[in-house]
Design a protein around this motif. Structure first.
Motif, short mmCIF file in Angstrom:
data_model
loop_
_atom_site.label_atom_id
_atom_site.label_comp_id
_atom_site.label_asym_id
_atom_site.label_seq_id
_atom_site.Cartn_x
_atom_site.Cartn_y
_atom_site.Cartn_z
N THR A 1 0.86 -1.19 0.00
CA THR A 1 0.00 0.00 0.00
C THR A 1 0.89 1.23 0.00
O THR A 1 1.79 1.35 0.83
CB THR A 1 -0.92 0.01 1.23
N GLU A 2 0.62 2.15 -0.91
CA GLU A 2 1.53 3.27 -1.14
C GLU A 2 1.20 4.50 -0.29
O GLU A 2 0.04 4.90 -0.17
CB GLU A 2 1.52 3.65 -2.62
N VAL A 3 2.26 5.10 0.26
CA VAL A 3 2.13 6.40 0.91
C VAL A 3 1.95 7.46 -0.18
O VAL A 3 2.49 7.33 -1.29
CB VAL A 3 3.40 6.70 1.75
N ASP A 4 1.17 8.50 0.12
CA ASP A 4 0.90 9.59 -0.81
C ASP A 4 2.17 9.97 -1.56
O ASP A 4 3.16 10.42 -0.98
CB ASP A 4 0.36 10.79 -0.02
N ILE A 5 2.15 9.79 -2.87
CA ILE A 5 3.32 10.04 -3.70
C ILE A 5 3.78 11.48 -3.63
O ILE A 5 4.96 11.79 -3.88
CB ILE A 5 3.02 9.62 -5.16
N ARG A 6 2.89 12.39 -3.27
CA ARG A 6 3.25 13.80 -3.18
C ARG A 6 4.19 14.10 -2.01
O ARG A 6 4.74 15.19 -1.91
CB ARG A 6 1.98 14.65 -3.07
N LEU A 7 4.38 13.10 -1.14
CA LEU A 7 5.27 13.26 0.01
C LEU A 7 6.64 12.63 -0.25
O LEU A 7 7.42 12.43 0.69
CB LEU A 7 4.64 12.61 1.25
N SER A 8 6.95 12.34 -1.50
CA SER A 8 8.16 11.58 -1.82
C SER A 8 9.45 12.26 -1.38
O SER A 8 10.48 11.60 -1.21
CB SER A 8 8.22 11.31 -3.33
N TYR A 9 9.42 13.58 -1.19
CA TYR A 9 10.63 14.30 -0.78
C TYR A 9 10.51 14.81 0.65
O TYR A 9 11.25 15.71 1.05
CB TYR A 9 10.90 15.46 -1.75
N ASN A 10 9.62 14.21 1.42
CA ASN A 10 9.41 14.63 2.80
C ASN A 10 9.45 13.39 3.70
O ASN A 10 8.48 12.65 3.81
CB ASN A 10 8.06 15.35 2.94
N THR A 11 10.59 13.18 4.33
CA THR A 11 10.78 11.98 5.15
C THR A 11 9.81 11.94 6.32
O THR A 11 9.12 10.93 6.56
CB THR A 11 12.22 11.90 5.67
N GLU A 12 9.74 13.00 7.07
CA GLU A 12 8.92 13.03 8.29
C GLU A 12 7.45 12.81 7.97
O GLU A 12 6.77 12.01 8.64
CB GLU A 12 9.11 14.35 9.02
N ALA A 13 6.94 13.50 6.95
CA ALA A 13 5.53 13.36 6.60
C ALA A 13 5.24 11.95 6.08
O ALA A 13 4.18 11.38 6.36
CB ALA A 13 5.14 14.40 5.55
N SER A 14 6.17 11.36 5.34
CA SER A 14 5.98 10.00 4.84
C SER A 14 5.90 9.01 6.00
O SER A 14 5.07 8.09 5.99
CB SER A 14 7.13 9.61 3.91
N VAL A 15 6.75 9.19 7.00
CA VAL A 15 6.74 8.31 8.17
C VAL A 15 5.40 8.40 8.89
O VAL A 15 4.80 7.37 9.27
CB VAL A 15 7.90 8.66 9.12
N GLU A 16 4.90 9.61 9.08
CA GLU A 16 3.63 9.79 9.80
C GLU A 16 2.47 9.17 9.05
O GLU A 16 1.60 8.52 9.64
CB GLU A 16 3.38 11.29 10.05
N ARG A 17 2.44 9.35 7.72
CA ARG A 17 1.35 8.77 6.94
C ARG A 17 1.43 7.25 6.94
O ARG A 17 0.41 6.55 6.99
CB ARG A 17 1.38 9.30 5.50
N ALA A 18 2.64 6.71 6.90
CA ALA A 18 2.82 5.25 6.94
C ALA A 18 2.31 4.70 8.27
O ALA A 18 1.62 3.67 8.30
CB ALA A 18 4.28 4.90 6.74
N ARG A 19 2.65 5.34 9.36
CA ARG A 19 2.18 4.89 10.67
C ARG A 19 0.66 4.92 10.73
O ARG A 19 0.03 4.01 11.29
CB ARG A 19 2.75 5.80 11.76
#
Length: 381
Positions: free
Chosen positions: A145-163
């Motif tokens: 399941t993919e994290v919002d692709i628009r967050l591809s250059y944002n580590t912190e936001a990607s981690v939060e969405r994944a959690r």
């Protein structure tokens, strides 16, 4: 001078042998058939050499192939989720409406008001989870399941969405060990995977077009990578002007073999799961649609779309010959294993034209699909 030599060692694609087995200790769910089993199709033989995932969000199609016992995993992406949002099938419509209701309740969104980004983002993720949950009931292995692709250059936001995605799965009774969180193969996405893997959240680094991305993902401890041999081939055909390649000399095939060999030589547990396929010998060659798949038989895992699974099902088992072998490829690997830092990675990345161009293209394409989905959800709200 030293930097140039190391960079050259990383970016030069070397030929690899064509005799090959692949086994990763992470493949606990893989079915190993008895050696006496008689295979009647190429798909059956391939499934004996390589763990197979289906690249589809269609419930009926996934169910059909899962019942064969040959497909154990499933992958989704923003396109599949967007298609689910506009499908019209009552099953998908129920998923969409549940996502809308859930997002409104969780974010206290009011009817008749402009919808805040957090409400829409939560609805997008919830729909992906609803689709993923359905797929976990069909396959025995993992669902990506993919994290919002628009967050591809944002580590912190990607981690939060994944959690958040994992938390929703667990609320639905789906264990996190059944899910792979997909993150784009940017430096930031790979670092998000590094954080998540330490928390026991397994990650799939997707949109991989470069050995550099693969090495960084393995060093970050990513569970799995998804290199795209088809799109690598597209880039090389455009640069060279060639219309076809012998499958064993296909630049996309060679790139994946190189990644696989590096993982096995240095004993990284990261699984190599190629996705996105093209006909090496050209579109008008009979059987050419599965050229790259057959040329990588024996790699850890593959995710294959239904039309190509159909092609393999109609071919005789004899067309499949082992092409990837963990020990042989590890022995042939000439790449060094040195620790990549953000600075060294970005220095090498600046010289990687294929990686840069295809990664941007992939992110842009999936961003369009995500924005289509948001428009669909706004109408549902």
């Amino acid at each position: 001078m030293r930097l140039k030599l190391v960079c050259s060692a990383i970016l030069a694609i070397s030929s690899l042998p064509t005799s090959i087995s692949a086994f990763s200790p992470r493949h606990h769910h893989r079915t190993i058939y008895a050696s006496t089993r008689l295979f009647t199709s190429a798909l059956e033989t391939l499934a004996d050499l390589t763990t197979l995932s289906i690249d589809s969000g269609c419930i009926d199609t996934v169910a059909k192939y899962a019942k064969t016992g040959l497909i154990t995993d499933a992958t989704t992406n923003p396109l599949f989720v967007s298609q689910a949002g506009s499908n019209g099938d009552v099953r998908y419509e129920e998923m969409v409406m549940e996502a809308v209701t859930y997002a409104k309740a969780k974010t206290c969104a009011q009817d008749g008001c402009d919808l805040p980004d957090n409400t829409l983002n939560l609805a997008v993720d919830r729909l992906a989870v609803n689709l993923g949950k359905q797929l976990t009931s069909l396959v025995s292995g993992r669902v990506s399941t993919e994290v919002d692709i628009r967050l591809s250059y944002n580590t912190e936001a990607s981690v939060e969405r994944a959690r958040s995605i994992i938390a929703m799965y667990e609320e639905m009774g789906v264990s996190k060990d059944r899910i792979l969180i997909k993150l784009a193969g940017t430096w930031e996405g790979i670092q998000a995977a590094k954080v998540l893997e330490k928390e026991g959240i397994q990650c799939n680094i997707t949109l991989v077009f470069s050995f550099l991305q693969a090495a960084a993902a393995a060093q970050a401890g990513a569970y799995l990578i998804s290199p795209f041999p088809g799109r690598i081939l597209d880039w090389h055909k455009k640069q060279s002007g060639k219309e076809s390649y012998p499958p064993d000399a296909d630049p996309g095939v060679l790139a994946v073999k190189r990644m696989f060999a590096y993982f096995r030589k240095y004993k990284y547990d990261t699984i190599c799961m190629p996705a996105s396929w093209r006909p090496s010998r050209g579109v008008n060659v009979e059987g050419g649609d599965v050229d790259q798949i057959l040329a990588l038989a024996g790699v850890d895992e593959m995710t294959i779309p239904p039309p190509l699974l159909d092609s393999l099902s109609s071919m005789p088992s004899t067309v499949v010959v082992r092409k990837c072998d963990a020990k042989a490829d590890a022995a042939a690997c000439t790449d060094p294993d040195f620790l990549l830092t953000e600075d060294s990675y970005k220095t090498y990345w600046d010289t990687d034209d294929c990686g840069k161009e295809k990664l941007k293209e992939g992110i842009d394409s999936f961003t369009v699909e995500t924005e289509k989905l948001i428009k669909i959800l706004i109408e549902k709200f």
